[in-house]
Design an enzyme around this catalytic site. Structure first.
Site, PDB file in Angstrom:
ATOM      1  N   SER A 175      39.050  38.827  33.590  1.00  0.00           N
ATOM      2  CA  SER A 175      37.836  38.977  32.775  1.00  0.00           C
ATOM      3  C   SER A 175      38.252  39.162  31.325  1.00  0.00           C
ATOM      4  CB  SER A 175      37.060  40.214  33.233  1.00  0.00           C
ATOM      5  OG  SER A 175      36.027  40.525  32.319  1.00  0.00           O
ATOM      6  N   TYR A 179      36.743  49.633  34.275  1.00  0.00           N
ATOM      7  CA  TYR A 179      36.792  48.187  34.552  1.00  0.00           C
ATOM      8  C   TYR A 179      37.836  47.518  33.665  1.00  0.00           C
ATOM      9  CZ  TYR A 179      34.995  43.409  35.338  1.00  0.00           C
ATOM     10  OH  TYR A 179      34.860  42.066  35.650  1.00  0.00           O
TER      11      TYR A 179
HETATM   12  P1  NAP Z   1      29.030  39.131  42.236  1.00  0.00           P
HETATM   13  O1  NAP Z   1      27.939  38.106  42.276  1.00  0.00           O
HETATM   14  O2  NAP Z   1      28.654  40.574  42.340  1.00  0.00           O
HETATM   15  O3  NAP Z   1      30.115  38.772  43.358  1.00  0.00           O
HETATM   16  C1  NAP Z   1      31.129  39.655  43.721  1.00  0.00           C
HETATM   17  C2  NAP Z   1      31.721  39.198  45.057  1.00  0.00           C
HETATM   18  O4  NAP Z   1      32.796  40.082  45.391  1.00  0.00           O
HETATM   19  C3  NAP Z   1      30.706  39.251  46.177  1.00  0.00           C
HETATM   20  O5  NAP Z   1      30.823  38.083  46.960  1.00  0.00           O
HETATM   21  C4  NAP Z   1      31.142  40.472  46.994  1.00  0.00           C
HETATM   22  O6  NAP Z   1      30.869  40.252  48.372  1.00  0.00           O
HETATM   23  C5  NAP Z   1      32.652  40.464  46.752  1.00  0.00           C
HETATM   24  N1  NAP Z   1      33.256  41.752  47.012  1.00  0.00           N
HETATM   25  C6  NAP Z   1      33.012  42.938  46.386  1.00  0.00           C
HETATM   26  N2  NAP Z   1      33.730  43.905  46.955  1.00  0.00           N
HETATM   27  C7  NAP Z   1      34.445  43.333  47.970  1.00  0.00           C
HETATM   28  C8  NAP Z   1      35.349  43.820  48.939  1.00  0.00           C
HETATM   29  N3  NAP Z   1      35.686  45.120  48.988  1.00  0.00           N
HETATM   30  N4  NAP Z   1      35.903  42.955  49.809  1.00  0.00           N
HETATM   31  C9  NAP Z   1      35.565  41.635  49.780  1.00  0.00           C
HETATM   32  N5  NAP Z   1      34.703  41.117  48.897  1.00  0.00           N
HETATM   33  C10 NAP Z   1      34.146  41.959  48.001  1.00  0.00           C
HETATM   34  O7  NAP Z   1      29.851  39.017  40.864  1.00  0.00           O
HETATM   35  P2  NAP Z   1      30.684  37.809  40.200  1.00  0.00           P
HETATM   36  O8  NAP Z   1      30.315  37.806  38.776  1.00  0.00           O
HETATM   37  O9  NAP Z   1      30.574  36.569  40.988  1.00  0.00           O
HETATM   38  O10 NAP Z   1      32.166  38.416  40.308  1.00  0.00           O
HETATM   39  C11 NAP Z   1      33.262  37.680  40.800  1.00  0.00           C
HETATM   40  C12 NAP Z   1      34.508  38.054  40.006  1.00  0.00           C
HETATM   41  O11 NAP Z   1      34.327  37.659  38.646  1.00  0.00           O
HETATM   42  C13 NAP Z   1      34.825  39.546  39.972  1.00  0.00           C
HETATM   43  O12 NAP Z   1      36.212  39.726  40.103  1.00  0.00           O
HETATM   44  C14 NAP Z   1      34.355  39.968  38.581  1.00  0.00           C
HETATM   45  O13 NAP Z   1      35.035  41.110  38.132  1.00  0.00           O
HETATM   46  C15 NAP Z   1      34.700  38.720  37.793  1.00  0.00           C
HETATM   47  N6  NAP Z   1      33.997  38.532  36.515  1.00  0.00           N
HETATM   48  C16 NAP Z   1      32.647  38.480  36.440  1.00  0.00           C
HETATM   49  C17 NAP Z   1      32.040  38.300  35.203  1.00  0.00           C
HETATM   50  C18 NAP Z   1      30.535  38.248  35.032  1.00  0.00           C
HETATM   51  O14 NAP Z   1      30.039  38.400  33.892  1.00  0.00           O
HETATM   52  N7  NAP Z   1      29.767  38.008  36.064  1.00  0.00           N
HETATM   53  C19 NAP Z   1      32.820  38.174  34.043  1.00  0.00           C
HETATM   54  C20 NAP Z   1      34.199  38.207  34.164  1.00  0.00           C
HETATM   55  C21 NAP Z   1      34.783  38.384  35.405  1.00  0.00           C
HETATM   56  P3  NAP Z   1      30.414  41.377  49.435  1.00  0.00           P
HETATM   57  O15 NAP Z   1      29.594  42.384  48.684  1.00  0.00           O
HETATM   58  O16 NAP Z   1      29.623  40.579  50.427  1.00  0.00           O
HETATM   59  O17 NAP Z   1      31.681  41.914  49.993  1.00  0.00           O
END
Ligand code: NAP
Length: 247
Positions: A134, A147
């Site tokens: 990120s 974070y």
């Molecule tokens: P999201 O829609 O909340 O998706 C997060 C995913 O992670 C969900 O599928 C969730 O599935 C899974 N997860 C969470 N805890 C877990 C666990 N203990 N074991 C297995 N799976 C788990 O958010 P997203 O934005 O797509 O995030 C994906 C990645 O991108 C993350 O690493 C986040 O830090 C990164 N990111 C996001 C942004 C942003 O602005 N959205 C920016 C930079 C980086 P379950 O709850 O079903 O387990």
């Protein structure tokens, strides 16, 4: 683009957001995909239309990681995507529980999946580890310490992996997104939809497909090409905190 037919990709956290979009995009690029997350019904809704294997996975649970990986006999690409933020508290009010979960998911979870699948990635002859970091792993911000620290760790681990794996047939890439409209902010603010919506108010964030595009591009370069990192932000976002909004 290098053909991916027959290659197997594992995506963690594929029940929503970037992971779900990446699963679909990898399938379209010719990969067979194996998906993991805790919410299996949500995972199946993503995976069934694309013929993916959907397996329960909690990256914070070493036994769950072992069981998941034991069911994956062969793997070429590992996308360590499971993760997210919890809270936006200043350090003076930091919650141990939130910090522990952020570390366990973003940092230890990534390490556990990587450690478990490394032998199979190497045996594939053309392995690739993609870590979803990120911009929070580049730029600290007020309230972000837990974070920030977790995603700075993802950056460090990615760089160490590249050093430790040099000479082996395993590429290592960090994808570094800025603001992406997913369930990320809803999770961060523990279900407070109004607060989550304010994060993206008056600006156009990236969508999950934009990040999935980057991941697919990185993994479909010729095998001798290692894309170290891709930083991708919305046009309206100059830094973590400098965002143009039409309010
Ligand atoms: P999201 O829609 O909340 O998706 C997060 C995913 O992670 C969900 O599928 C969730 O599935 C899974 N997860 C969470 N805890 C877990 C666990 N203990 N074991 C297995 N799976 C788990 O958010 P997203 O934005 O797509 O995030 C994906 C990645 O991108 C993350 O690493 C986040 O830090 C990164 N990111 C996001 C942004 C942003 O602005 N959205 C920016 C930079 C980086 P379950 O709850 O079903 O387990």
């Amino acid at each position: 683009m290098v053909a991916a037919s027959g290659k197997i990709a594992v995506v963690t956290g594929a029940s929503s957001g970037i992971g779900a979009a990446t699963a679909v995009a990898l399938h379209r690029a010719g990969f067979q995909v194996v998906l993991g997350a805790r919410r299996v019904e949500r995972l199946q809704a993503v995976g069934e239309p694309i013929g993916a294997r959907c397996l329960p996975l909690d990256v914070t649970d070493p036994e769950s990681v072992r069981t998941f990986c034991a069911q994956v006999p062969e793997v070429h690409v590992l996308v360590n995507n499971a993760g997210g933020a919890l809270g936006l508290d200043p350090i003076a009010q930091a919650s141990d529980a939130d910090w522990q979960r952020m570390y366990d998911t973003n940092v230890l979870g990534l390490m556990r999946m990587t450690r478990e699948l490394l032998p199979k990635l190497e045996a594939s002859g053309a392995g690739h580890i993609v870590n979803v970091g990120s911009v929070a792993g580049r730029e600290p911000y007020v309230g972000g310490a837990g974070y920030n620290a977790a995603k700075f760790a993802v950056r460090a681990i990615t760089q160490v992996l590249r050093l430790e794996l040099v000479g082996k047939p395993i590429r290592v890439t960090e994808i570094v997104p800025g603001m992406v409209a997913t369930e990320f902010s809803l999770v961060r603010f523990k279900g407070d939809q109004e607060r989550a919506d304010r994060v993206y108010a008056g600006m156009q964030p990236l969508v999950a497909d934009d990040v999935a595009d980057c991941i697919v591009w990185a993994v479909t370069r010729p095998p001798h090409v290692n894309i170290d990192e891709i930083v991708v932000k919305p046009l309206a976002q100059a830094s973590v905190t400098v965002v143009a909004r039409n309010l």
